[in-house]
Design a protein around this motif. Structure first.
Motif, PDB file in Angstrom:
ATOM      1  N   ILE A  85       9.172  -2.193  11.933  1.00  0.00           N
ATOM      2  CA  ILE A  85       9.638  -3.046  11.000  1.00  0.00           C
ATOM      3  C   ILE A  85       8.538  -3.313   9.875  1.00  0.00           C
ATOM      4  O   ILE A  85       8.844  -3.181   8.566  1.00  0.00           O
ATOM      5  CB  ILE A  85      10.202  -4.275  11.430  1.00  0.00           C
ATOM      6  CG1 ILE A  85      11.512  -3.909  12.263  1.00  0.00           C
ATOM      7  CG2 ILE A  85      10.402  -4.971  10.350  1.00  0.00           C
ATOM      8  CD1 ILE A  85      11.950  -5.105  12.981  1.00  0.00           C
ATOM      9  N   ASP A  86       7.293  -3.634  10.342  1.00  0.00           N
ATOM     10  CA  ASP A  86       6.211  -3.969   9.416  1.00  0.00           C
ATOM     11  C   ASP A  86       5.947  -2.745   8.578  1.00  0.00           C
ATOM     12  O   ASP A  86       5.853  -2.961   7.152  1.00  0.00           O
ATOM     13  CB  ASP A  86       4.911  -4.295  10.146  1.00  0.00           C
ATOM     14  CG  ASP A  86       5.272  -5.795  10.842  1.00  0.00           C
ATOM     15  OD1 ASP A  86       6.104  -6.353  10.299  1.00  0.00           O
ATOM     16  OD2 ASP A  86       4.191  -5.991  11.597  1.00  0.00           O
ATOM     17  N   ARG A  96       6.631  -0.161   3.036  1.00  0.00           N
ATOM     18  CA  ARG A  96       6.839   0.972   2.355  1.00  0.00           C
ATOM     19  C   ARG A  96       8.047   0.421   1.120  1.00  0.00           C
ATOM     20  O   ARG A  96       7.989   0.877  -0.038  1.00  0.00           O
ATOM     21  CB  ARG A  96       7.907   1.785   2.969  1.00  0.00           C
ATOM     22  CG  ARG A  96       8.227   3.079   2.469  1.00  0.00           C
ATOM     23  CD  ARG A  96       9.156   4.090   3.305  1.00  0.00           C
ATOM     24  NE  ARG A  96      10.448   3.310   3.631  1.00  0.00           N
ATOM     25  CZ  ARG A  96      11.361   3.396   2.710  1.00  0.00           C
ATOM     26  NH1 ARG A  96      11.280   4.016   1.297  1.00  0.00           N
ATOM     27  NH2 ARG A  96      12.673   2.897   2.665  1.00  0.00           N
ATOM     28  N   LEU A  97       8.883  -0.578   1.564  1.00  0.00           N
ATOM     29  CA  LEU A  97      10.002  -1.019   0.413  1.00  0.00           C
ATOM     30  C   LEU A  97       9.044  -1.812  -0.455  1.00  0.00           C
ATOM     31  O   LEU A  97       9.574  -1.736  -1.568  1.00  0.00           O
ATOM     32  CB  LEU A  97      11.019  -2.080   1.373  1.00  0.00           C
ATOM     33  CG  LEU A  97      12.109  -1.154   2.116  1.00  0.00           C
ATOM     34  CD1 LEU A  97      12.787  -2.013   3.002  1.00  0.00           C
ATOM     35  CD2 LEU A  97      12.702  -0.202   1.204  1.00  0.00           C
ATOM     36  N   VAL A 110       9.247   0.740  -8.897  1.00  0.00           N
ATOM     37  CA  VAL A 110      10.321   0.208  -9.864  1.00  0.00           C
ATOM     38  C   VAL A 110       9.724  -0.559 -11.131  1.00  0.00           C
ATOM     39  O   VAL A 110      10.367  -0.317 -12.251  1.00  0.00           O
ATOM     40  CB  VAL A 110      11.520  -0.209  -9.057  1.00  0.00           C
ATOM     41  CG1 VAL A 110      12.721  -0.558 -10.049  1.00  0.00           C
ATOM     42  CG2 VAL A 110      12.130   0.881  -8.128  1.00  0.00           C
ATOM     43  N   ILE A 111       9.176  -1.563 -10.676  1.00  0.00           N
ATOM     44  CA  ILE A 111       8.698  -2.639 -11.612  1.00  0.00           C
ATOM     45  C   ILE A 111       7.693  -1.751 -12.437  1.00  0.00           C
ATOM     46  O   ILE A 111       7.933  -1.997 -13.784  1.00  0.00           O
ATOM     47  CB  ILE A 111       7.869  -3.673 -10.959  1.00  0.00           C
ATOM     48  CG1 ILE A 111       8.835  -4.243 -10.018  1.00  0.00           C
ATOM     49  CG2 ILE A 111       7.141  -4.396 -11.821  1.00  0.00           C
ATOM     50  CD1 ILE A 111       9.843  -5.363 -10.798  1.00  0.00           C
ATOM     51  N   GLU A 165       6.432 -15.204  -3.730  1.00  0.00           N
ATOM     52  CA  GLU A 165       5.027 -14.490  -4.026  1.00  0.00           C
ATOM     53  C   GLU A 165       5.424 -13.129  -4.584  1.00  0.00           C
ATOM     54  O   GLU A 165       4.646 -12.580  -5.182  1.00  0.00           O
ATOM     55  CB  GLU A 165       4.460 -14.563  -2.320  1.00  0.00           C
ATOM     56  CG  GLU A 165       3.053 -13.913  -2.480  1.00  0.00           C
ATOM     57  CD  GLU A 165       2.073 -14.664  -3.239  1.00  0.00           C
ATOM     58  OE1 GLU A 165       1.420 -14.331  -4.209  1.00  0.00           O
ATOM     59  OE2 GLU A 165       2.040 -15.950  -2.821  1.00  0.00           O
ATOM     60  N   ILE A 166       6.230 -12.635  -3.899  1.00  0.00           N
ATOM     61  CA  ILE A 166       6.766 -11.080  -4.293  1.00  0.00           C
ATOM     62  C   ILE A 166       6.815 -11.096  -5.581  1.00  0.00           C
ATOM     63  O   ILE A 166       6.493 -10.085  -6.440  1.00  0.00           O
ATOM     64  CB  ILE A 166       7.742 -10.332  -3.329  1.00  0.00           C
ATOM     65  CG1 ILE A 166       7.391 -10.392  -2.027  1.00  0.00           C
ATOM     66  CG2 ILE A 166       8.125  -9.186  -4.109  1.00  0.00           C
ATOM     67  CD1 ILE A 166       8.506 -10.060  -0.998  1.00  0.00           C
ATOM     68  N   ILE A 167       7.916 -12.096  -6.045  1.00  0.00           N
ATOM     69  CA  ILE A 167       8.383 -11.962  -7.612  1.00  0.00           C
ATOM     70  C   ILE A 167       7.100 -12.159  -8.243  1.00  0.00           C
ATOM     71  O   ILE A 167       6.953 -11.464  -9.723  1.00  0.00           O
ATOM     72  CB  ILE A 167       9.406 -13.137  -7.619  1.00  0.00           C
ATOM     73  CG1 ILE A 167      10.873 -12.820  -6.959  1.00  0.00           C
ATOM     74  CG2 ILE A 167       9.666 -13.172  -9.158  1.00  0.00           C
ATOM     75  CD1 ILE A 167      11.728 -13.845  -6.904  1.00  0.00           C
ATOM     76  N   THR A 168       6.188 -12.995  -8.289  1.00  0.00           N
ATOM     77  CA  THR A 168       5.273 -13.356  -9.070  1.00  0.00           C
ATOM     78  C   THR A 168       4.154 -12.558  -9.071  1.00  0.00           C
ATOM     79  O   THR A 168       3.712 -12.184 -10.155  1.00  0.00           O
ATOM     80  CB  THR A 168       4.396 -14.520  -8.626  1.00  0.00           C
ATOM     81  OG1 THR A 168       5.193 -15.921  -8.704  1.00  0.00           O
ATOM     82  CG2 THR A 168       3.130 -15.099  -9.337  1.00  0.00           C
ATOM     83  N   SER A 169       3.899 -11.643  -7.914  1.00  0.00           N
ATOM     84  CA  SER A 169       3.107 -10.540  -8.003  1.00  0.00           C
ATOM     85  C   SER A 169       3.479  -9.463  -8.853  1.00  0.00           C
ATOM     86  O   SER A 169       2.737  -8.862  -9.508  1.00  0.00           O
ATOM     87  CB  SER A 169       2.489 -10.014  -6.543  1.00  0.00           C
ATOM     88  OG  SER A 169       2.230 -10.976  -5.718  1.00  0.00           O
TER      89      SER A 169
END
Length: 288
Positions: A21-22, A27-28, A35-36, A84-88
């Motif tokens: 899972i990790d 990977r995702l 994509v960003i 945290e993901i969004i800001t990064s």
């Protein structure tokens, strides 16, 4: 096989599942960044060079998160990880700083800023709330966080406007008892091009003399106010589909027509996650 070997084998299998899972999560995340990268390249090709904050999209993401969440993992923990993901990913468009209201408790302000914008974003405290407004208005793409004290030390919202800094979000977005980073505050930035219609609109209202009438029964919320011998300034929140004229009419109907009314931003309405999750559980129980 002994009795001790069976639990050990089961634990090993579960740990291997966690490892898988990790790896998939990693990977995702890398795929999301690719994509960003494409979005950043497309924006730069179109001539857009500013860091682009989309509080409306973030709010939609958080609402979907609430809808699909289940299990024992606290929803506020998931929110922190997601932000945290969004800001990064936002920082891939360019650097920006977050300016903190020095008139509030600085430890609470830093907790709030780190919770919502992570540990890699530069934090600064230029002074009081009015200083934060001026600093953000003069910046290219910085953000400011200002505490919503019931009685403000200065009418800082006078510095907001359509050509300077505006309110774009309210924190915390998830409302819950004893949640982390629970300081009531607003986020400000330069105006966002092509911004979506907000749930809640915010207005700068000013009265000369003592504020008359019963404003609280007019459907408006007083986010903060500042009183002097000359009069009263207030930061008012109203439904996002109301215009300045509509808010003025509501104030007049309450016997409190202001001398000044100005639109200064808006935000997605926060979610009471305890109420929402309780309602979801009750619905699920009825469905069974």
């Amino acid at each position: 096989m002994t009795n001790d070997q069976a639990p050990s084998s089961a634990l090993d299998a579960l740990r291997q599942r966690i490892d898988a899972i990790d790896a998939e999560l990693h990977r995702l995340l890398m795929e999301r960044v690719r994509v960003i990268d494409g979005i950043v390249a497309a924006k730069r090709a179109s001539g857009a060079d500013a860091v682009m904050f989309r509080p409306d999209r973030e709010a939609d993401m958080m609402r979907r998160l609430v809808e699909r969440h289940s299990g024992t993992l606290p929803l506020t923990t998931v929110e922190h990880i997601w932000r945290e993901i969004i800001t990064s990913c936002t920082r891939l468009q360019g650097d920006f700083a977050v300016h903190l209201d020095g008139g509030a408790d600085i430890a609470d302000m830093r907790d709030l800023a780190r919770y919502y914008f992570g540990f890699s974003v530069e934090m600064e405290s230029p002074g009081d709330a009015a200083d934060v407004v001026g600093t953000v208005a003069a910046s290219h793409s910085d953000l400011g966080i200002i505490s919503l004290a019931e009685r403000a030390e200065v009418p800082w919202w006078r510095g907001l406007g359509v050509d300077g800094a505006q309110i774009i979000a309210r924190l915390p977005f998830f409302v819950a008892h004893d949640r982390p980073a629970d300081l009531d505050a607003v986020v400000i930035s330069r105006p966002i091009p092509d911004a979506a219609t907000v749930d809640t609109a915010v207005f700068d209202a000013r009265w000369t003399g003592i504020l008359p009438g019963n404003l609280m029964n007019s459907g408006l919320e007083v986010l903060s106010f500042f009183r002097t011998a000359e009069g009263v300034d207030a930061l008012l929140a109203a439904s996002g589909d109301l215009s300045e004229g509509d808010v003025l009419a509501l104030c007049a109907a309450a016997g409190a027509e202001p001398d000044v009314i100005r639109y200064v931003g808006g935000y997605a309405s926060p979610i009471d996650i305890e109420t929402d999750l309780d309602n979801d559980e009750e619905f699920g129980a009825e469905a069974e």
